[in-house]
Design a protein around this motif. Structure first.
Motif, PDB file in Angstrom:
ATOM      1  N   ARG A   1     -40.039 -21.270  -4.444  1.00  0.00           N
ATOM      2  CA  ARG A   1     -40.421 -21.889  -3.177  1.00  0.00           C
ATOM      3  C   ARG A   1     -41.123 -20.852  -2.303  1.00  0.00           C
ATOM      4  N   ALA A   2     -40.553 -19.640  -2.294  1.00  0.00           N
ATOM      5  CA  ALA A   2     -41.146 -18.570  -1.483  1.00  0.00           C
ATOM      6  C   ALA A   2     -42.551 -18.259  -1.966  1.00  0.00           C
ATOM      7  N   GLY A   3     -42.727 -18.218  -3.286  1.00  0.00           N
ATOM      8  CA  GLY A   3     -44.036 -17.936  -3.847  1.00  0.00           C
ATOM      9  C   GLY A   3     -45.044 -18.984  -3.445  1.00  0.00           C
ATOM     10  N   ALA A   4     -44.613 -20.254  -3.514  1.00  0.00           N
ATOM     11  CA  ALA A   4     -45.512 -21.357  -3.176  1.00  0.00           C
ATOM     12  C   ALA A   4     -45.926 -21.299  -1.719  1.00  0.00           C
ATOM     13  N   ALA A   5     -45.003 -20.896  -0.865  1.00  0.00           N
ATOM     14  CA  ALA A   5     -45.300 -20.856   0.558  1.00  0.00           C
ATOM     15  C   ALA A   5     -45.977 -19.548   0.949  1.00  0.00           C
ATOM     16  N   GLY A   6     -46.039 -18.629   0.015  1.00  0.00           N
ATOM     17  CA  GLY A   6     -46.649 -17.340   0.284  1.00  0.00           C
ATOM     18  C   GLY A   6     -45.848 -16.516   1.273  1.00  0.00           C
ATOM     19  N   GLY A   7     -44.581 -16.789   1.383  1.00  0.00           N
ATOM     20  CA  GLY A   7     -43.787 -16.035   2.350  1.00  0.00           C
ATOM     21  C   GLY A   7     -42.373 -15.835   1.872  1.00  0.00           C
ATOM     22  N   GLU A   8     -41.518 -15.492   2.800  1.00  0.00           N
ATOM     23  CA  GLU A   8     -40.126 -15.264   2.449  1.00  0.00           C
ATOM     24  C   GLU A   8     -39.349 -16.559   2.601  1.00  0.00           C
ATOM     25  N   ALA A   9     -38.380 -16.743   1.757  1.00  0.00           N
ATOM     26  CA  ALA A   9     -37.520 -17.911   1.895  1.00  0.00           C
ATOM     27  C   ALA A   9     -36.101 -17.511   1.525  1.00  0.00           C
ATOM     28  N   THR A  10     -35.153 -18.090   2.230  1.00  0.00           N
ATOM     29  CA  THR A  10     -33.752 -17.839   1.895  1.00  0.00           C
ATOM     30  C   THR A  10     -33.004 -19.163   1.915  1.00  0.00           C
ATOM     31  N   LEU A  11     -31.873 -19.162   1.265  1.00  0.00           N
ATOM     32  CA  LEU A  11     -31.010 -20.341   1.236  1.00  0.00           C
ATOM     33  C   LEU A  11     -29.587 -19.871   1.532  1.00  0.00           C
ATOM     34  N   ASP A  12     -28.944 -20.550   2.474  1.00  0.00           N
ATOM     35  CA  ASP A  12     -27.546 -20.239   2.771  1.00  0.00           C
ATOM     36  C   ASP A  12     -26.656 -20.858   1.702  1.00  0.00           C
ATOM     37  N   VAL A  13     -25.646 -20.119   1.273  1.00  0.00           N
ATOM     38  CA  VAL A  13     -24.720 -20.688   0.297  1.00  0.00           C
ATOM     39  C   VAL A  13     -23.269 -20.389   0.684  1.00  0.00           C
ATOM     40  N   LEU A  14     -22.397 -21.314   0.290  1.00  0.00           N
ATOM     41  CA  LEU A  14     -20.953 -21.120   0.378  1.00  0.00           C
ATOM     42  C   LEU A  14     -20.410 -21.173  -1.045  1.00  0.00           C
ATOM     43  N   LEU A  15     -19.346 -20.450  -1.281  1.00  0.00           N
ATOM     44  CA  LEU A  15     -18.665 -20.538  -2.571  1.00  0.00           C
ATOM     45  C   LEU A  15     -17.580 -21.599  -2.468  1.00  0.00           C
ATOM     46  N   GLN A  16     -17.617 -22.540  -3.403  1.00  0.00           N
ATOM     47  CA  GLN A  16     -16.570 -23.567  -3.406  1.00  0.00           C
ATOM     48  C   GLN A  16     -15.373 -23.066  -4.196  1.00  0.00           C
ATOM     49  N   VAL A  17     -14.219 -23.080  -3.550  1.00  0.00           N
ATOM     50  CA  VAL A  17     -12.991 -22.547  -4.137  1.00  0.00           C
ATOM     51  C   VAL A  17     -12.101 -23.695  -4.607  1.00  0.00           C
ATOM     52  N   ASP A  18     -11.561 -23.534  -5.797  1.00  0.00           N
ATOM     53  CA  ASP A  18     -10.599 -24.497  -6.344  1.00  0.00           C
ATOM     54  C   ASP A  18      -9.207 -24.126  -5.831  1.00  0.00           C
ATOM     55  N   LEU A  19      -8.697 -24.930  -4.898  1.00  0.00           N
ATOM     56  CA  LEU A  19      -7.371 -24.651  -4.326  1.00  0.00           C
ATOM     57  C   LEU A  19      -6.260 -25.275  -5.155  1.00  0.00           C
ATOM     58  N   GLY A  20      -6.634 -25.950  -6.238  1.00  0.00           N
ATOM     59  CA  GLY A  20      -5.641 -26.627  -7.063  1.00  0.00           C
ATOM     60  C   GLY A  20      -5.171 -25.806  -8.241  1.00  0.00           C
ATOM     61  N   GLU A  21      -5.451 -24.516  -8.195  1.00  0.00           N
ATOM     62  CA  GLU A  21      -5.003 -23.602  -9.255  1.00  0.00           C
ATOM     63  C   GLU A  21      -5.444 -24.076 -10.631  1.00  0.00           C
TER      64      GLU A  21
END
Ligand SMILES: *Cc1c(COP(=O)(O)O)cnc(C)c1O
Length: 244
Positions: free
Chosen positions: A122-142
Motif C-alpha cells: 500500500r505504501a509503495g502504491a501511494a509513494g509514501g509511508e503507511a502504517t497499520l495499528d495492531v492489537l494482539l488477540q489473547v486467548d484467555l481460555g487457556e
C-alpha cells in the motif's frame, strides 16, 4: 420509532453504563473508547452512528466489511476509525490492510508478516509511508476455548517483539474476548489476567497502551479491569441474524 431513534436511545443507555462504570472504578470516561460493532448490520446504520457522534466501528468479516466501507461517502469514512476484530486468514490480510485503521485480532507470526507486506505494498502504491495499528488477540481460555481465537498468554511477548520489529505495523496493545460460560468472578479474573499481561507487554513496548476488552454483556467488568476500548454490538444495534 425510526432506526435512528432506536440507535440513539440504545447508544445513550450504553454511554450511561460506561460513565457509571468509570465512576465506580475511579476512572475518567474520556479514557474509554466505544467501538460500535456493526457486523451484520447495514451500511445505513454506520451513517446514523457517525451522526450520533460515534468515532470507532468494528467489523469481523472481510467480505462484508470491505463492501460496507467502500460504500461510505468520503466524509463519513474520514470520520471513522475502522477496527477489524474477527479471525483473519493470512490470504485476506491484503484486503483488510486496505480499509482497516486497526487490526485487533493479530494472533500468529504468519499474520504479522502478511499484514506488514500488505501495508508495504500500500505504501509503495501511494509513494509514501503507511502504517497499520495492531492489537494482539489473547486467548484467555487457556487454549480450551476453541473458536474464539487468540494467542496463548505465554506466547504474547514473542509476538509483540515480532510486531515491533516490522517496518509498517505499530503495536498498540492487546485485545481479548472473555471465555464463554464464566460467571462474573470468572470473567473478572480473566480480564485481570489480561490487564497483568498488558502491564508486562508495556515494560518492553511502552506504546502498547490499548486494552480492548468488554462487550455488551460484560463492559462494566472490563472497565473496572482497565479496558481502554469496549467493543459493543448488540446493546446498541440490536440482535444480529444467527451467525453462519
Ligand atoms: C461481535 C463481537 C463483539 C460484540 O459483541 P456484542 O455481544 O454484540 O456486544 C465484540 N467483540 C468481538 C470480537 C466480536 O466478534
Amino acid at each position: 420509532m425510526t432506526r435512528r431513534e432506536e440507535i440513539e436511545t440504545n447508544l445513550a443507555a450504553v454511554r450511561g453504563r460506561i460513565e457509571r462504570a468509570c465512576t465506580a472504578a475511579g476512572r475518567d470516561a474520556d479514557e474509554v473508547t466505544l467501538v460500535v460493532v456493526t457486523k451484520f448490520h447495514p451500511v445505513t446504520d454506520l451513517a446514523h452512528l457517525v451522526d450520533l457522534g460515534v468515532t470507532d466501528i468494528g467489523e469481523n468479516r472481510d467480505q462484508e466489511a470491505g463492501a460496507k466501507i467502500a460504500e461510505l461517502d468520503p466524509v463519513t469514512r474520514a470520520a471513522l476509525t475502522v477496527h477489524f476484530i474477527g479471525q483473519l486468514q493470512t490470504n485476506k490480510a491484503r484486503n483488510v490492510a486496505a480499509y482497516a485503521d486497526c487490526v485487533q485480532s493479530v494472533d500468529r507470526p504468519r499474520l504479522v508478516g502478511a499484514l506488514d507486506r500488505a501495508v508495504a505494498n500500500r505504501a509503495g502504491a501511494a509513494g509514501g509511508e503507511a502504517t497499520l495499528d495492531v492489537l494482539l488477540q489473547v486467548d484467555l481460555g487457556e487454549g480450551e476455548d476453541a473458536g474464539r481465537g487468540g494467542i496463548l498468554p505465554a506466547d504474547v511477548s514473542t509476538l509483540a517483539d515480532q510486531v515491533a520489529e516490522t517496518e509498517h505495523l505499530r503495536l498498540k496493545g492487546l485485545m481479548a474476548v472473555a471465555p464463554l460460560g464464566l460467571d462474573e468472578a470468572g470473567t473478572t479474573a480473566a480480564f485481570g489476567r489480561l490487564a497483568d499481561l498488558s502491564a508486562h507487554v508495556r515494560e518492553a513496548h511502552p506504546g502498547a497502551t490499548t486494552l480492548s476488552a468488554g462487550m455488551s454483556g460484560d463492559l462494566e467488568l472490563a472497565v473496572s479491569a482497565g479496558a481502554t476500548h469496549l467493543r459493543v454490538g448488540t446493546a446498541i444495534l440490536g440482535s444480529r441474524p444467527v451467525q453462519r
